[in-house]
Design an enzyme around this catalytic site. Structure first.
Site, PDB file in Angstrom:
ATOM      1  N   ASN A   4      -2.720  -5.039  -2.388  1.00 28.58           N
ATOM      2  CA  ASN A   4      -3.138  -4.740  -3.738  1.00 28.58           C
ATOM      3  C   ASN A   4      -4.596  -5.032  -4.005  1.00 28.58           C
ATOM      4  O   ASN A   4      -5.071  -4.802  -5.091  1.00 28.58           O
ATOM      5  CB  ASN A   4      -2.285  -5.559  -4.694  1.00 28.58           C
ATOM      6  CG  ASN A   4      -2.210  -6.970  -4.190  1.00 28.58           C
ATOM      7  OD1 ASN A   4      -2.956  -7.328  -3.291  1.00 28.58           O
ATOM      8  ND2 ASN A   4      -1.340  -7.745  -4.745  1.00 28.58           N
ATOM      9  N   ASP A 346       5.704  -9.447  -2.371  1.00 32.04           N
ATOM     10  CA  ASP A 346       4.455  -9.101  -3.049  1.00 32.04           C
ATOM     11  C   ASP A 346       4.550  -7.761  -3.767  1.00 32.04           C
ATOM     12  O   ASP A 346       5.371  -6.908  -3.448  1.00 32.04           O
ATOM     13  CB  ASP A 346       3.321  -9.035  -2.025  1.00 32.04           C
ATOM     14  CG  ASP A 346       3.659  -8.080  -0.879  1.00 32.04           C
ATOM     15  OD1 ASP A 346       4.820  -8.098  -0.409  1.00 32.04           O
ATOM     16  OD2 ASP A 346       2.779  -7.318  -0.469  1.00 32.04           O
ATOM     17  N   GLU A 347       3.701  -7.639  -4.749  1.00 28.09           N
ATOM     18  CA  GLU A 347       3.358  -6.346  -5.322  1.00 28.09           C
ATOM     19  C   GLU A 347       4.547  -5.510  -5.801  1.00 28.09           C
ATOM     20  O   GLU A 347       4.720  -4.359  -5.415  1.00 28.09           O
ATOM     21  CB  GLU A 347       2.569  -5.503  -4.300  1.00 28.09           C
ATOM     22  CG  GLU A 347       1.248  -6.128  -3.971  1.00 28.09           C
ATOM     23  CD  GLU A 347       0.426  -5.241  -3.048  1.00 28.09           C
ATOM     24  OE1 GLU A 347      -0.785  -5.226  -3.209  1.00 28.09           O
ATOM     25  OE2 GLU A 347       1.010  -4.560  -2.195  1.00 28.09           O
ATOM     26  N   VAL A 348       5.358  -6.086  -6.628  1.00 31.90           N
ATOM     27  CA  VAL A 348       6.356  -5.258  -7.315  1.00 31.90           C
ATOM     28  C   VAL A 348       5.657  -4.704  -8.560  1.00 31.90           C
ATOM     29  O   VAL A 348       5.167  -5.477  -9.383  1.00 31.90           O
ATOM     30  CB  VAL A 348       7.566  -6.104  -7.749  1.00 31.90           C
ATOM     31  CG1 VAL A 348       8.660  -5.212  -8.330  1.00 31.90           C
ATOM     32  CG2 VAL A 348       8.079  -6.921  -6.577  1.00 31.90           C
TER      33      VAL A 348
END
Lengths: 720, 720
Positions: A4, A346-348
């Protein structure tokens, strides 16, 4: 994890996340790290070993290495050590070209007992290491080399294997033959977790790619392979319980369980632990292709072909999700023996959660105020599952919650401050911020990143122990089997040294000198970081290129680098996908140009000598003339190849750069001073030349700028 | 087989053998073939295919090759063809860098039926080839490429596989992308036996070395691997009946029967037959280590470590010998399915026979007048054994006797006259004289050797059919896994073309242009002929070499070649053995210097233009200046490496050569004529520079000599 920090994500997802700040900080660090390399010519390597040992005392003389070279294993022994010695002998034979007689396993065993006293290298291992390699085992060794022989002593097999690698690095060609210098080394690692993450999910990495990179890791004493095995773009391990994972989620590109076991054994033979990562609840499109009933959206799902952060996520409110993960993790925790198990986390982006009324109702009913809270809820249940299967959970920064069990380990893409905060709360952590190999940073810049710097420097000794080390990360959007080695090596050796050697090991010229040597050695291990560069350039040039045309392409490619950080997405001519060929100049060139580095060092040397170093001046001018005159042959080749045509603007920039540099050198050599208008014009031109073209940066611009400034009175040169 | 043309043998064995004459003839041929390369700039390749097809008509336009490229198999099909298409797609992906979707075997089958009409390349195979590939099967194919698609038609799978290779060679980078030119090709081989012999016995060649060379053979349409498996220095195949052969005769370096089967299958997949050679009754020390009771001497025997011809030989008067060979050949003829079985039969020096009273008594009793007669007696019994096991016997010239059955095939190291004589007697033959890759001849010189030239040109059409083709030979005294590829490739492609293409395919510049292109392509098949050159030079230079020093070594290495023919033994500093490291400059450099060839061509171009081609003149002078000034950096490196120190005299020669060349160019560029004394001095100096040093030849001497002669009025240049 940290996909991200990418520009492409920035464009797609404007959520309120801390990574925006991180990006800004990273840019500043980059600028600082890119300051001049003046230090570079001040020192030479004391010892050609990388990572540099904790302690080394040079002796006098050297130990000849010839065909009679022999090794004896004494003390504790095991088949793994015998294999390590055989590997050592094979590698020694490769690096020297000597014909070392084959030693069969039997011969090795019998000879070691008999010949211990007379062997060239006598190895003594005190006792076994753990059957399943553990975090923090004793990896120390001592190595004494004199002109009459060598002794390697280690507490465990791990130290023995490290010591053998050190010996191999010390062997060099000399005026008399091959030899290792006399030296006494006492060595042990600074951090117990020295890892590299390889993303096998975005681009599949075949077994031979992984094996040769494990060989490279062994050579620089890294001890953890973090294997990123699932992504939106692919699910890469065979599950016997849930075969639709690989059958529908991998395009047929996955590792069988037998291959996984083979790789773990291969790694163990090299003192390397294998930590698998199965990334949930986001980054999971490929899982959901076969099991859409576990998703938060309505499906159906297809393997993602683009890069970035996408919507699909497991449904944390569905008990079936936990039943599935419990069974799947049960299978995988048996397959992967390591004590640590990475769940990503990570990164939902939360879009599927937001859009699903059932999930919203669940959140409301359970007092989960936002998606972060929902993910915390998920992580807690996840951690319990992982713990139930006897493992400690590792996750990216996002898995950290104040009430998480202290057993978990945070892998930080955010940085030392994040790790320090976690350490204060009692959590262990490993650093990856600053170690992303795909961002194209210089080795020097990675080398400057210390897990215990910044906020972590102020931790108490006890808290500092919670910072276990670090991991370089090889994300694979833009790498495949051809260029992955050149994206990892040799820069990864600088990170390995940061994680092994004492904190005060910071001499950059020494690091580069040893890295260059190690880079050549790594080729004998089968790594292809240099080989494929030439082959890829030949493909770009085509069969009808004349030698002159090919040389012009080579000269240009030698001094450019791909744009840094996440600029590649931003500057892409069209949206890149997993079907985009990686056959352009930007895919072939090194992420750190050796040529440009050496040119920069020579400029610094010349200016430091007040332009009185005529030899350097002549060499600089000759190089600049070569750049100035390189374009016609390149343009001729561009008439034949679309892959060359793309870099014509870069070639024109190089010609312009050469021309500016030659002018500056003419002032400096003559000892006259350029007019202010000249300087203004040249600096303006250089600003243009520094802009990326064809996703490439022309690296020597900053060095030529120094020459321009010196020619205009910015240095003491015009007083010559 | 022709080890006997070696100087070292000459020194050791002064028998009355025809090879003395052969040596003299070869020296003359060499001189003739080494005449100037003036023709070289006259033409360009018409079609980038090697070997050149029998018939090719260019069309207009080109066929784009992109990620949508598809292949359909129609007509006869088999798993081998599907694998060939998969290999084709993999290689196409490598050579272009395009992401071609993986096609599983199932997908391929189903898609071929469905998509036959729309595939980019539609393949039609009329019928199967023989289950065990036979000599003389139909290998023809036609290939039509237009801008809208391509069609490949073949009678058998063999033709299909050849056609696929032709298509791959045609794909090139263009200004628009990758493409194949429109063309109609009708192709078939000139000779049915187009082989390469690899000596796995003197230096063991691991499976991966053999496999990548089979890939190379497939690319240039060679169809026989002659596998030299036994020697004085090693017995390389597992025998289950006589395990002491490999256990005592191989140092543990041998192929298991499973590996043999795997290699035969691998070769069959590429349309290549595998003919094993088990050399008897001489060249057999390694057999006799385990089975001394079969020898003519009293033993015991040890694996031979030196090179040359040695005394040990089977006892042809002992019935046990035939019993053993019958059983052993029985085992091996089952393992190797090919119809031909090579028994060597060369170079028995006869000393053990002479010294054994029992053998002498037997000869007397049976009217065998000399050792030749005794060997004839042996061969007759041998042939009966081979025939009993259903095979045709192949042997080197020595096995030919007037009363031998016509079933046998002669492999000739003696030459076309020998083959022609055999053909007149009704024997079939294959040519290897002139195709010894280890002698270091240029591709051009090999290319000039035609199986049907000389005495063979006068044969009747029927007799000519008995000359089946030829085989290149890679004897392995001085090659190992590192440099064997560079000793075979790319020159072997020129021999392959001689054996496939019409006899009038003799345009040398076209051959070199296509060979250069093929050389680059072969790298994508995994051949290491270019890769290892740089790596070996890096080892020679060592890690502490500066870039300038390494460049100096590279520049020198680029223009030297190992001494030719059997001079290496004669000039060896000490007797070479199998334990001698192959890590010197002489082991690393190419057997044919591309740089020297190009320099020579440029000299010819310059002189042909009466020295009025200023661009060529400038380039030549620049190159000569580079050579003149190369030595200081090389000598600096020589202070650090014993492997560099050895070539200092060669470097000094290069400097002297550059100096002479620059003087000559200065005369030519100024248009003044040098004095006769100058010419005399320079020619005398050049004679010295042409002498081998460190077993190396400085190749551009002859081209510089042309410049010297031109500068002294030997050309029309001074009239400028």
């Amino acid at each position: 994890m940290g996909r991200n920090t990418r520009g492409v994500v920035l464009k797609r997802f404007n959520g309120n996340r801390s990574w925006v700040k991180v990006c800004a900080m990273m840019a500043i660090v980059g600028t600082l790290a890119a300051t001049n390399l003046r230090a570079q010519q001040q020192s030479l390597p004391t010892l050609n070993v990388m990572p540099l040992p904790a302690n080394a005392q040079p002796g006098s003389g050297e130990l000849a290495v010839d065909a009679k070279f022999s090794v004896a294993l004494t003390g504790y022994s095991e088949a793994r050590l015998e294999r390590a010695v055989q590997r050592f002998r094979r590698q020694l034979a490769r690096e020297t070209g000597l014909v070392l007689p084959q030693e069969s396993e039997t011969a090795l065993k019998s000879s070691t007992a008999k010949t211990a006293a007379t062997a060239t290298l006598i190895v003594h291992t005190a006792h076994a290491s753990q059957a399943i390699q553990e975090l923090g085992e004793d990896e120390s060794y001592t190595l004494e080399i004199s002109s009459s022989g060598a002794k390697l002593d280690a507490e465990t097999s791990l130290g023995t294997m490290h010591g053998l690698q050190t010996f191999l690095q010390l062997v060099a060609v000399t005026p008399q033959g091959f030899a290792a210098p006399a030296v006494t080394i006492q060595d042990k690692p600074r951090f117990p977790w020295r890892g590299m993450m390889i993303d096998s999910a975005r681009h599949f990495m075949p077994m031979d790619v992984l094996k040769r990179n494990l060989d490279g890791m062994e050579a620089v004493k890294m001890n953890v392979l973090h294997w990123h095995l699932s992504e939106n773009q692919g699910f890469r391990v065979e599950s016997k319980k849930f075969p639709k994972l690989q059958e529908m989620g991998s395009d047929g590109l996955y590792y069988t369980q037998e291959e996984v076991r083979e790789l773990i054994e291969y790694a163990r033979d090299r003192g390397i632990r294998v930590v698998p990562e199965f990334d949930v609840p986001g980054h999971s499109t490929a899982w959901l292709v076969g099991y859409p009933e576990l998703a938060s959206g309505s499906g159906p799902y297809e393997i993602e072909r683009r890069w970035g952060v996408f919507d699909p996520a497991f449904d944390p409110t569905n008990e079936k999700t936990y039943k599935f993960l419990n069974e799947f993790f049960g299978e995988m925790t048996k397959l992967f023996p390591d004590h640590f198990f990475h769940v990503g986390g990570d990164e939902v982006n939360g879009k599927e959660w937001d859009a699903n009324p059932k999930i919203q109702a669940f959140m409301h009913a359970n007092g989960l105020k936002n998606n972060e809270a929902l993910q915390s809820y998920f992580n807690k249940k996840l951690q319990a599952i992982v713990a139930k299967h006897g493992k400690s959970m590792v996750g990216w920064d996002e898995v950290l919650a104040p009430d998480a069990p202290h057993d978990i380990v945070i892998q930080s893409w955010r940085g030392q401050a994040s790790l320090a905060a976690a350490a204060k709360q009692g959590f262990r952590g490993i650093l990856s911020n600053g170690y992303y190999l795909d961002l194209g940073w210089s080795a020097q810049r990675h080398y400057a990143v210390d897990p215990l710097s910044g906020a972590a420097a102020d931790l108490s000794p006890e808290e500092k122990l919670r910072i276990l080390g670090g991991e370089s990360c090889m994300w694979s959007e833009y790498v495949n089997t051809e260029n992955v080695d050149s994206r990892i090596w040799p820069r990864n050796a600088a990170i390995a040294e940061r994680l092994w050697s004492p904190q005060n090991t910071t001499d950059v010229p020494s690091m580069y000198a040893r890295m260059d040597a190690e880079s050549a050695r790594l080729e004998w291990l089968g790594l292809t970081h240099k080989t494929y560069y030439r082959q890829m350039l030949q493909r770009i040039a085509g069969h009808s290129a004349t030698p002159q045309e090919f040389a012009a392409l080579h000269a240009l490619a030698d001094v450019v680098e791909p744009v840094k950080d996440y600029a590649r997405e931003q500057l892409a001519p069209s949206e890149p996908t997993s079907a985009t060929p990686l056959h352009r100049v930007v895919d072939a060139v090194s992420l750190e140009s050796d040529e440009a580095r050496r040119f920069g060092a020579l400029v610094d040397k010349y200016l430091a000598a007040s332009c009185k170093d005529d030899e350097a001046g002549t060499a600089l001018r000759a190089e600049l003339v070569r750049w100035r005159d390189n374009d016609p042959a390149l343009e001729s080749l561009a008439q034949k190849s679309f892959l060359v045509r793309e870099v014509v603007p870069v070639s024109q920039s190089l010609a312009a750069l050469g021309k500016i540099g030659v002018s500056a050198m003419d002032y400096l050599i003559l000892g006259t001073q350029a007019q202010p208008e000249w300087k203004t014009d040249q600096l303006a031109a250089l600003t243009e030349l520094a802009k990326p073209k064809a996703q490439l940066l022309l690296i020597p611009v900053s060095s030529v700028q120094k020459l321009v400034e010196a020619a205009s009175g910015g240095a003491t040169c015009s007083a010559k």
